[in-house]
Design an enzyme around this catalytic site. Structure first.
Site, PDB file in Angstrom:
ATOM      1  N   ARG B  50       0.851  -1.202   0.000  1.00 28.80           N
ATOM      2  CA  ARG B  50       0.000   0.000   0.000  1.00 28.80           C
ATOM      3  C   ARG B  50       0.877   1.240   0.000  1.00 28.80           C
ATOM      4  O   ARG B  50       0.626   2.201  -0.719  1.00 28.80           O
ATOM      5  CB  ARG B  50      -0.899   0.015   1.237  1.00 28.80           C
ATOM      6  CG  ARG B  50      -2.076  -0.936   1.183  1.00 28.80           C
ATOM      7  CD  ARG B  50      -1.690  -2.409   1.298  1.00 28.80           C
ATOM      8  NE  ARG B  50      -1.049  -2.767   2.543  1.00 28.80           N
ATOM      9  CZ  ARG B  50      -0.304  -3.843   2.735  1.00 28.80           C
ATOM     10  NH1 ARG B  50      -0.070  -4.706   1.747  1.00 28.80           N
ATOM     11  NH2 ARG B  50       0.249  -4.099   3.891  1.00 28.80           N
ATOM     12  N   CYS B  84      -6.155  -2.883   8.759  1.00 29.11           N
ATOM     13  CA  CYS B  84      -5.010  -2.133   8.219  1.00 29.11           C
ATOM     14  C   CYS B  84      -5.545  -0.755   7.858  1.00 29.11           C
ATOM     15  O   CYS B  84      -6.441  -0.642   7.012  1.00 29.11           O
ATOM     16  CB  CYS B  84      -4.446  -2.813   6.974  1.00 29.11           C
ATOM     17  SG  CYS B  84      -3.182  -1.809   6.132  1.00 29.11           S
ATOM     18  N   ASN B  85      -5.022   0.263   8.520  1.00 30.12           N
ATOM     19  CA  ASN B  85      -5.505   1.626   8.255  1.00 30.12           C
ATOM     20  C   ASN B  85      -5.176   2.060   6.834  1.00 30.12           C
ATOM     21  O   ASN B  85      -6.035   2.570   6.115  1.00 30.12           O
ATOM     22  CB  ASN B  85      -4.886   2.614   9.246  1.00 30.12           C
ATOM     23  CG  ASN B  85      -5.501   2.509  10.627  1.00 30.12           C
ATOM     24  OD1 ASN B  85      -6.417   3.248  10.957  1.00 30.12           O
ATOM     25  ND2 ASN B  85      -5.023   1.583  11.448  1.00 30.12           N
ATOM     26  N   THR B  86      -3.917   1.845   6.425  1.00 30.10           N
ATOM     27  CA  THR B  86      -3.483   2.343   5.118  1.00 30.10           C
ATOM     28  C   THR B  86      -4.323   1.740   3.989  1.00 30.10           C
ATOM     29  O   THR B  86      -4.620   2.415   2.993  1.00 30.10           O
ATOM     30  CB  THR B  86      -1.985   2.039   4.910  1.00 30.10           C
ATOM     31  OG1 THR B  86      -1.278   2.438   6.090  1.00 30.10           O
ATOM     32  CG2 THR B  86      -1.427   2.816   3.730  1.00 30.10           C
ATOM     33  N   ALA B  87      -4.731   0.490   4.141  1.00 25.93           N
ATOM     34  CA  ALA B  87      -5.543  -0.163   3.108  1.00 25.93           C
ATOM     35  C   ALA B  87      -6.892   0.521   2.927  1.00 25.93           C
ATOM     36  O   ALA B  87      -7.574   0.303   1.922  1.00 25.93           O
ATOM     37  CB  ALA B  87      -5.734  -1.641   3.449  1.00 25.93           C
ATOM     38  N   THR B 128       1.006   5.364   9.440  1.00 22.48           N
ATOM     39  CA  THR B 128       1.889   5.486   8.280  1.00 22.48           C
ATOM     40  C   THR B 128       1.758   6.895   7.688  1.00 22.48           C
ATOM     41  O   THR B 128       0.776   7.597   7.938  1.00 22.48           O
ATOM     42  CB  THR B 128       1.529   4.473   7.173  1.00 22.48           C
ATOM     43  OG1 THR B 128       0.230   4.778   6.656  1.00 22.48           O
ATOM     44  CG2 THR B 128       1.573   3.043   7.700  1.00 22.48           C
ATOM     45  N   LYS B 167       6.859  -4.922  11.769  1.00 26.50           N
ATOM     46  CA  LYS B 167       6.530  -5.876  10.704  1.00 26.50           C
ATOM     47  C   LYS B 167       7.628  -6.929  10.551  1.00 26.50           C
ATOM     48  O   LYS B 167       7.361  -8.046  10.110  1.00 26.50           O
ATOM     49  CB  LYS B 167       6.302  -5.149   9.370  1.00 26.50           C
ATOM     50  CG  LYS B 167       4.915  -4.505   9.260  1.00 26.50           C
ATOM     51  CD  LYS B 167       4.680  -3.927   7.872  1.00 26.50           C
ATOM     52  CE  LYS B 167       3.361  -3.185   7.745  1.00 26.50           C
ATOM     53  NZ  LYS B 167       2.174  -4.048   7.762  1.00 26.50           N
ATOM     54  N   CYS B 198      -2.377   2.851  13.098  1.00 22.12           N
ATOM     55  CA  CYS B 198      -1.720   1.804  12.303  1.00 22.12           C
ATOM     56  C   CYS B 198      -1.814   0.557  13.160  1.00 22.12           C
ATOM     57  O   CYS B 198      -1.443   0.583  14.339  1.00 22.12           O
ATOM     58  CB  CYS B 198      -0.259   2.140  12.021  1.00 22.12           C
ATOM     59  SG  CYS B 198       0.619   0.733  11.283  1.00 22.12           S
TER      60      CYS B 198
END
Lengths: 242, 242
Positions: B50, B84-87, B128, B167, B198
């Site tokens: 992402r 997943c926040n970014t997704a 992120t 990660k 995140c």
């Protein structure tokens, strides 16, 4: 080569399923997301009770387990794993219903014990009454030159009480001490190793200091799944249900 | 009435997915397996990054996310959640592709903060770079009378380093202290509350004593999923992607 996709028949119980997933993640060598394994999970806790069926007081969960297995394979699973020992009484039906291998939790635990401690002969079993008394581990142990040692009836009732308590979210000192008591009695009776043959038990007893090896069938199943995923072996395992 | 089936778009990262599942189990009132919720999980860590796509250096993960969402709905999911926040930059594409509601991690976190602390105005964001700087939380915060407060560039680089470390399985004192440093600077700059925006961050910072509320978007998403599952609401949520 892409690693294989793991399919997990979960929910028996849900926390044990989370525990298996956590250990698969832990045992996967990874520096970033993309190094991890693709896992499909059907966490379905609303199946007919295995215990009630095996004690003759309820319907079989086998049709539901077979449907879950087929669903996971349709969704792309290359092999299956089931973090519930008792559900392995339906192993042969599940394996017969899908064209991919199904790991066998007892075979994996016994193989790991054999590899780590080839001198061990008598193995104490901590698990549900069907698991320990109806032979789920007997075949794998005997084929590996070992024999099972079971708790006496009163101790087995204690283990069943502990499993029910853990499923209800009760994971305190009382449950842990009760389980440790049964473990010590098995050792005093001659057990040279113990297998936590119910996936609820490692949730309260992780690495006890008992003076003998304590194998946790959830962990050996997780390690086997990671190995299988990276090995790329899609051939049907030549493993019959006992 | 049977509770709804939860579908989880997971793997971003895998440990954050396990964390969400663990909390769904924890927040479900249950005395036995059958009281728990049916959850279908596609834990697919092998999607296009992402971060790389949002910074213009890689392909979009949207087609893969849409395929995962459709697969979960085909398998029986009544609504979806994505740990997943970014997704969530692909939220609108995913929601448009499926006929069931998709929970929105930022909307749920902000609604929970509003309910718990209606007096809070300035909210520090730990996440992120795309999540905090490209407005994922801005719309939800402003609609609730709050405004976002972001780390300075150097601190944001620290947060990105911490996320990459987590990660990679590095979850020690160094990562925790670095994140706490950024949190304290945000508070000194006027943040009246912090959101761990995140899903990797609660893995190293659970309940810090910072003197201001620290909301963990994984936990509020888990609680929202449990509520939704038991509420039986299958109507498409009137929630647009920002």
């Amino acid at each position: 080569v892409e690693p294989l996709v793991i399919g997990v028949l979960g929910g028996m119980g849900p926390e044990a399923t989370v525990d298996l997933l956590q250990r698969i993640v832990l045992h996967t060598p990874a520096e970033d997301d993309a190094d991890h394994l693709h896992i499909l999970v059907d966490n379905n806790p609303r199946l007919p009770s295995r215990i009630r069926h095996l004690s003759g007081t309820g319907p079989s969960p086998a049709p539901a387990l077979v449907a879950m297995a087929r669903g996971l394979v349709s969704a792309g699973a290359d092999f299956l794993a089931m973090p519930c020992n008792t559900a392995h009484f339906y192993y042969a039906e599940i394996q017969a219903a899908v064209p991919v291998p199904v790991l066998h939790i007892a075979e994996e635990a016994v193989a790991a014990l054999r590899a780590a401690r080839p001198e061990v002969r008598r193995v104490g079993l901590l698990g549900t009454t069907p698991t320990v008394s109806q032979g789920l581990y007997t075949g794998p142990l005997r084929r590996n030159g070992m024999s099972p040692l079971l708790p006496c009836s009163a101790d087995q009732e204690t283990v069943m009480g502990v499993i029910a308590a853990v499923k209800g979210g009760h994971k305190g000192t009382r449950e842990r001490q009760a389980l440790l008591g049964v473990a010590r009695t098995l050792i005093a009776s001659g057990a040279e190793a113990l297998i936590a043959a119910c996936t609820e038990l490692p949730l309260i007893l992780r690495r006890p200091r008992l003076g003998v090896p304590y194998l946790d069938a959830t962990d050996t199943l997780a390690r086997a799944a990671v190995r299988r995923a990276f090995s790329g072996e899609t051939i049907l395992a030549a493993r019959a249900g006992d």
